[in-house]
Design a protein around this motif. Structure first.
Motif, PDB file in Angstrom:
ATOM      1  N   ARG A   1       0.952  -1.100   0.104  1.00 14.09           N
ATOM      2  CA  ARG A   1      -0.045  -0.118   0.129  1.00 14.09           C
ATOM      3  C   ARG A   1       0.666   1.133  -0.009  1.00 14.09           C
ATOM      4  NH1 ARG A   1      -0.395   2.406   4.969  1.00 14.09           N
ATOM      5  NH2 ARG A   1       0.497   1.259   6.697  1.00 14.09           N
ATOM      6  N   THR A   2       2.363   1.055   0.143  1.00 17.50           N
ATOM      7  CA  THR A   2       2.986   2.311   0.272  1.00 17.50           C
ATOM      8  C   THR A   2       3.553   2.615  -1.082  1.00 17.50           C
ATOM      9  OG1 THR A   2       4.809   0.659   1.010  1.00 17.50           O
ATOM     10  CG2 THR A   2       3.670   1.934   2.911  1.00 17.50           C
TER      11      THR A   2
ATOM     12  N   PRO B   1       4.727   4.347  -4.080  1.00 21.86           N
ATOM     13  CA  PRO B   1       4.454   6.036  -4.503  1.00 21.86           C
ATOM     14  C   PRO B   1       3.428   6.025  -5.452  1.00 21.86           C
ATOM     15  CG  PRO B   1       6.776   5.071  -4.566  1.00 21.86           C
ATOM     16  CD  PRO B   1       5.979   3.938  -4.636  1.00 21.86           C
ATOM     17  N   HIS B   2       2.856   7.134  -5.461  1.00 24.88           N
ATOM     18  CA  HIS B   2       1.688   7.623  -6.465  1.00 24.88           C
ATOM     19  C   HIS B   2       2.094   7.536  -7.764  1.00 24.88           C
ATOM     20  CE1 HIS B   2      -2.290   9.210  -7.332  1.00 24.88           C
ATOM     21  NE2 HIS B   2      -1.877  10.116  -7.986  1.00 24.88           N
ATOM     22  N   ASP B   3       3.184   8.418  -7.916  1.00 26.74           N
ATOM     23  CA  ASP B   3       3.619   8.440  -9.546  1.00 26.74           C
ATOM     24  C   ASP B   3       3.734   7.029 -10.227  1.00 26.74           C
ATOM     25  OD1 ASP B   3       5.647   8.213  -7.722  1.00 26.74           O
ATOM     26  OD2 ASP B   3       7.128   9.444  -9.011  1.00 26.74           O
TER      27      ASP B   3
ATOM     28  N   ALA C   1       2.515   4.471  -9.343  1.00 28.53           N
ATOM     29  CA  ALA C   1       0.846   3.771  -9.438  1.00 28.53           C
ATOM     30  C   ALA C   1       0.267   4.131 -10.787  1.00 28.53           C
ATOM     31  CB  ALA C   1       0.014   4.067  -8.274  1.00 28.53           C
ATOM     32  N   LEU C   2       0.495   5.743 -10.861  1.00 27.56           N
ATOM     33  CA  LEU C   2       0.144   6.170 -12.332  1.00 27.56           C
ATOM     34  C   LEU C   2       0.641   5.495 -13.364  1.00 27.56           C
ATOM     35  CD1 LEU C   2      -0.329  10.136 -10.944  1.00 27.56           C
ATOM     36  CD2 LEU C   2      -2.237   8.365 -11.274  1.00 27.56           C
TER      37      LEU C   2
ATOM     38  N   SER D   1      -3.661  -3.635  -3.754  1.00 29.96           N
ATOM     39  CA  SER D   1      -2.850  -3.765  -2.527  1.00 29.96           C
ATOM     40  C   SER D   1      -2.659  -5.418  -1.923  1.00 29.96           C
ATOM     41  CB  SER D   1      -3.414  -2.719  -1.306  1.00 29.96           C
ATOM     42  OG  SER D   1      -2.650  -2.880  -0.374  1.00 29.96           O
TER      43      SER D   1
END
Length: 369
Positions: free
Chosen positions: A101-102, A104-106, A108-109, A120
């Motif tokens: 779940r940690t 990084p957002h970028d 994931a994008l 997750s």
């Protein structure tokens, strides 16, 4: 010492169970996740991809390419998500990708834009919570070093004498900072890193980092959480009183010692971790201390490559054989100070046992006997 990659089989099982195409993690240089998954302290951010039962690592061109057993390691300076997607694309153009779940957002994008759906998973966290024999041996070795570090503090306190209501050692007033330095020096000789986690506190005077001169009759808490050469952490805290008068600190210590004993009764495989934690707090409070104001809420949890791992001693997690947990009993009072006992316990086939079982008494002279 444990050094090989871990968690691959758990990740593969999660991939199969979820009908996913792979697993992606971004391992930061300062996060033990990378050491767990690769068996190496790489000291650099790494893109980790597990797909079709194989491990692929991508590192930046600013470092030498490390050799990691049973892994394909290459240089890739693209954003982490793009590097991971390129590896996945060799096996499946789309599908579900598991990730902590940690992530990084970028990252994931980038994966989502490449056609993958992120889901997750706690597979690695859960795998890390169960230590094998090598890992337990490594932690036990750190606990033995931690015991020697605190023994150094006990020997100093036992050798100290009182002058003008101050503890004196080596012809100079004894302070929390002097003890901390001696403890850290002992840890270094033992081959473990103090990682800035050694604390010595006393009474109600000064904060965690303050250098406070010691006086007789006040509880002195010495706490260490060193890291061994294989990266595994330990945790040990003891409370000492020089010239104790048998007052508040004695009653608080009896309560903490009783709570410690409760963990050795309750922390069996199959027990609810939250129940164990609540029993530790309840036993501490049973000696007349306030559950809300005096008894610590932090009664411990898993320990390994990080000082805090699963399982935590709250919630509804079931303890299993191989769990290694930090067990903490502590009482604080605005006028009297703090008393604390912290140990590391392993949940074994024959029940729980303390690693590096250290004395618990308030009298520092008992440690040198």
């Amino acid at each position: 010492m444990p050094s090989g990659p871990r968690g691959g089989s758990a990740i593969d099982a999660a991939i199969d169970e979820r009908t996913a195409v792979g697993f992606v993690a971004i391992c930061r240089a300062d996060d033990p996740l990378g050491r767990y998954l690769t068996g190496r302290d790489l000291g650099v951010d790494v893109v980790y991809v597990r797909v079709a039962g194989e491990t692929h690592l991508r590192v930046p061109s600013t470092v030498d390419v490390p050799e990691v057993p049973n892994a394909s390691v290459r240089v890739d300076d693209r954003p982490a998500g793009q590097a991971a997607a390129a590896i996945l694309a060799d096996h499946a153009p789309d599908g579900t990708v598991l990730a902590p779940r940690t992530i990084p957002h970028d990252t994931a994008l980038h994966l989502e834009s490449a056609g993958y759906e992120l889901s997750s998973t706690t597979a690695v966290r859960d795998a890390r919570a169960i230590k094998d024999t090598e890992e337990i041996d490594a932690i036990e070795g750190v606990q033995r070093a931690a015991k020697r570090g605190i023994t150094a503090a006990a020997v100093i306190l036992a050798d100290a004498h009182v002058e003008d209501e101050t503890l004196v050692w080596g012809d100079a007033p004894l302070s929390t900072e002097r003890i901390r330095r001696q403890v850290n020096a002992t840890l270094a000789v033992e081959g473990v890193d103090s990682v800035g986690a050694t604390t010595v506190t006393t009474g109600t005077r000064g904060g965690r980092d303050a250098a406070v001169e010691l006086v007789p009759g006040e509880p002195i808490v010495v706490s260490v959480s060193p890291r061994g050469p294989a990266g595994y952490r330990g945790a040990l805290a003891r409370t000492f009183v020089v010239d104790a008068d048998g007052g508040w600190e004695r009653r608080a210590h009896v309560a903490c010692d009783a709570a410690r004993d409760v963990s050795l009764v309750e922390a069996n495989a199959g027990a609810d971790a939250g129940f164990v934690g609540s029993e530790i707090r309840a036993e501490t409070a049973a000696f007349g201390f306030s559950m809300n104001d005096e008894v610590t809420r932090d009664v411990g949890g898993g320990i390994g490559l990080a000082a805090r791992e699963a399982p935590q001693l709250d919630g509804d997690t079931e303890l299993v054989e191989g769990n290694v947990v930090r067990v903490r009993a502590a009482i604080s009072h605005a006028d009297n100070g703090r008393v604390e006992l912290t140990d590391v316990l392993v949940v074994g086939e024959d029940g729980p046992r303390m690693l590096g079982d250290a004395p618990t008494g308030l009298d520092p002279s008992r440690w040198s006997e």
